[in-house]
Every structure is written in structure tokens, then in C-alpha cells.
Design a protein around this motif. Sequence first.
Motif, PDB file in Angstrom:
ATOM      1  N   PRO A  63       0.841  -1.206   0.000  1.00  0.00           N
ATOM      2  CA  PRO A  63       0.000   0.000   0.000  1.00  0.00           C
ATOM      3  C   PRO A  63       0.870   1.249   0.000  1.00  0.00           C
ATOM      4  O   PRO A  63       1.858   1.339   0.738  1.00  0.00           O
ATOM      5  CB  PRO A  63      -0.791  -0.136   1.306  1.00  0.00           C
ATOM      6  N   TRP A 122      -0.165   1.744  -7.404  1.00  0.00           N
ATOM      7  CA  TRP A 122      -1.582   1.802  -7.089  1.00  0.00           C
ATOM      8  C   TRP A 122      -2.201   3.134  -7.486  1.00  0.00           C
ATOM      9  O   TRP A 122      -1.763   4.192  -7.042  1.00  0.00           O
ATOM     10  CB  TRP A 122      -1.815   1.534  -5.597  1.00  0.00           C
ATOM     11  N   LEU A 125      -6.585  -0.169  -8.821  1.00  0.00           N
ATOM     12  CA  LEU A 125      -7.362  -0.693  -7.713  1.00  0.00           C
ATOM     13  C   LEU A 125      -8.727  -1.196  -8.181  1.00  0.00           C
ATOM     14  O   LEU A 125      -9.226  -2.219  -7.696  1.00  0.00           O
ATOM     15  CB  LEU A 125      -7.535   0.365  -6.621  1.00  0.00           C
ATOM     16  N   LEU A 170      -8.017  -4.440  -9.820  1.00  0.00           N
ATOM     17  CA  LEU A 170      -7.689  -5.442  -8.808  1.00  0.00           C
ATOM     18  C   LEU A 170      -8.969  -6.045  -8.225  1.00  0.00           C
ATOM     19  O   LEU A 170      -9.073  -7.265  -8.049  1.00  0.00           O
ATOM     20  CB  LEU A 170      -6.857  -4.810  -7.688  1.00  0.00           C
ATOM     21  N   ALA A 171      -9.939  -5.195  -7.926  1.00  0.00           N
ATOM     22  CA  ALA A 171     -11.213  -5.675  -7.378  1.00  0.00           C
ATOM     23  C   ALA A 171     -11.955  -6.558  -8.373  1.00  0.00           C
ATOM     24  O   ALA A 171     -12.633  -7.514  -7.982  1.00  0.00           O
ATOM     25  CB  ALA A 171     -12.071  -4.484  -6.968  1.00  0.00           C
ATOM     26  N   ASP A 201     -10.143  -7.073  -0.156  1.00  0.00           N
ATOM     27  CA  ASP A 201     -10.267  -5.832   0.595  1.00  0.00           C
ATOM     28  C   ASP A 201      -9.231  -4.840   0.078  1.00  0.00           C
ATOM     29  O   ASP A 201      -8.037  -4.979   0.349  1.00  0.00           O
ATOM     30  CB  ASP A 201     -10.046  -6.103   2.083  1.00  0.00           C
ATOM     31  N   THR A 202      -9.697  -3.862  -0.680  1.00  0.00           N
ATOM     32  CA  THR A 202      -8.777  -2.871  -1.248  1.00  0.00           C
ATOM     33  C   THR A 202      -8.572  -1.674  -0.318  1.00  0.00           C
ATOM     34  O   THR A 202      -7.824  -0.756  -0.660  1.00  0.00           O
ATOM     35  CB  THR A 202      -9.299  -2.365  -2.603  1.00  0.00           C
ATOM     36  N   TYR A 261      -5.015  -0.289   0.423  1.00  0.00           N
ATOM     37  CA  TYR A 261      -4.404   0.346  -0.741  1.00  0.00           C
ATOM     38  C   TYR A 261      -5.071   1.686  -1.046  1.00  0.00           C
ATOM     39  O   TYR A 261      -4.409   2.669  -1.385  1.00  0.00           O
ATOM     40  CB  TYR A 261      -4.504  -0.585  -1.957  1.00  0.00           C
ATOM     41  N   THR A 262      -6.395   1.715  -0.883  1.00  0.00           N
ATOM     42  CA  THR A 262      -7.149   2.950  -1.143  1.00  0.00           C
ATOM     43  C   THR A 262      -6.776   4.029  -0.142  1.00  0.00           C
ATOM     44  O   THR A 262      -6.586   5.197  -0.506  1.00  0.00           O
ATOM     45  CB  THR A 262      -8.655   2.667  -1.079  1.00  0.00           C
TER      46      THR A 262
END
Length: 302
Positions: A269, A274, A279, A282-283, A290-291, A294-295
Amino acid sequence: MSMDVAAVTREIARRGHALIPSFVTGEELKRATAGIEEYFPDPETTADGTLDVGAFKHAVPFPFAANALNRLVLDPRVVEVAERLLGTRDILLTSSFVQAKYGTAYGDTKDQALHNDTWAVNSLLPPRTDGVYQRLFGIVYLTDVTVDTAPTYVAGRAGDLGVPLITADRKATYGKDAYPDLYARERPVEAPKGSLLLFTGDLVHRGSAYRGRHGRRLAVFFNLHSAAARWTGKHLWAMLPASPGWPDFCDLMAELSPGQRQLLGFPVPGDPYWTADTLGRLADLYPGIDTAPYTAALRERG
């Protein structure tokens, strides 16, 4: 499955290895054993007893079909030992595989020569055995290990034994003729199923032949290094969504922590990789992941 990470780390730092009994127990042990038996069936439980053991590959690389095996390789307790021992949180999985050795009724296995693993997957530079340049190796035994069922033999750390990591003939192995004292000092690591042997790359050790007539020794092997040792080779864990094992692997990736994913090469992260776009993709790639970590780091970055 309690494990005193600090004590294990101290023992490895002092003598180059540590045996952790009951590393995996109960239902987790049953699931891991069932997973490895998909690769290495028991010839003694087949209907007619004619299973061709020679037809099996005796080493199968990560990722495995069973996530119960994959989780052993990525266990947070092992990661913490590696972080403490190497002094960094930037740890990578170098390689991993599962292996079986069978009784002599199904063919002979061989004794290895004593050796160290500092040179394994690293042939560009002289190895170092301190700080972030160390390597941590692990073997999870999924069957009981006795002197008759192919134990790992340990002699000690190369420095303590007074032997070089690379010999005059440019090898990391120690033959009996040239190094008889090492073989006089070696001791077998006997362990109940579910045990974990952790050791550093400079440990002088060897695999041994299976002496018993029947049975199997089933084990999971892995090793870790730090990103600072960028010349150390590592396998790529890429698996295409069209691969047969993708759904289970996808479930595993969704359940891992960011630190465990980092072992496989995921950016941490806050890494510039990213973005809102990556992201989002990725989802899509790993439903249920669970992003949030990273978010949150992306927001902090600006």
C-alpha cells in the motif's frame, strides 16, 4: 497453533535452525495432508496395491491446488520470523514446492551430500549470511519423520564448523572423503507430523534416503529472501485466470493480508503502482478482496 516468534528467531540466530512442533494441527493439518495426497497418493490404500509411484512427479511447485498448502507457505508467523531475522519487512518468497519420498518397496531414494543453501537460486555474487542478505528456509513435515523415513540431517552452521560456504572446487557441498568430521557431527531431525523446520542458508545439512520398506514422507518446502538482495532469483507466481486452479487461487489472494501478498511480489500500500484504475481492476480480478489498505494509502499520497 501458538508459536513464540521471538524465541524461534533467537534460536535460529544462535544455531542456524529451529524445530517448531505442532506448527499446523487439527483440521488444518488434515486439510493440508489431503491436499498433498492429491499429488502423492498412498499406494498402500489403493484397491489393488499396484499404484505406480514412479509415475508421480516428486516435486510440484507453488501455487498448489489446495489452499491449505498455500497458506502454510505464506503463514504470518513465518513472515514475522523472517522480518525479525533479516531486519526488514520487505520479504519475498523465493520458491516453494511439495515433495514425497516413498518406502523402498516402491524404489530407492538417495542420500544427499551435506551442503549449504546459500548458493541456491543465487549464482551471481558471493553469498552473505548476515542482516538483510540472509535466506530463511522452511520444511513443513506432513507425516511423522523418524530415522527410517528420510529425516533432514543437520551438522551446524558453516561458520561454527569452520568450513567455507563455497569450497575450493566451487561447490556448496561437502563430500564424506573431504569432510568426514561433518558427517560425524550430523544429527537427524526427527519430528511429528505438523512440525516446521526453519533454518538459515548457511546451515550445513542434507536430505536422506527413505530406509523403511513402506510408507511415505510428505513435506512442503519454501524459502524467503529480502528485496534488498535483488540479485537473488525468484520464481514468478503468475497464474492466468484461464488456469484450472484459478478459482481457488483467486479465493486465496482475496483472503491474504497485504503483507502476505507482498511475499508474492504485490506492491505494498502506498506504492506508485496503485492508482484508482489499478485498484478498480484489482477488485475485478479478485472478487471479495479488501482494497481498503491500498485505497487509504492512495488518499494519503494525494
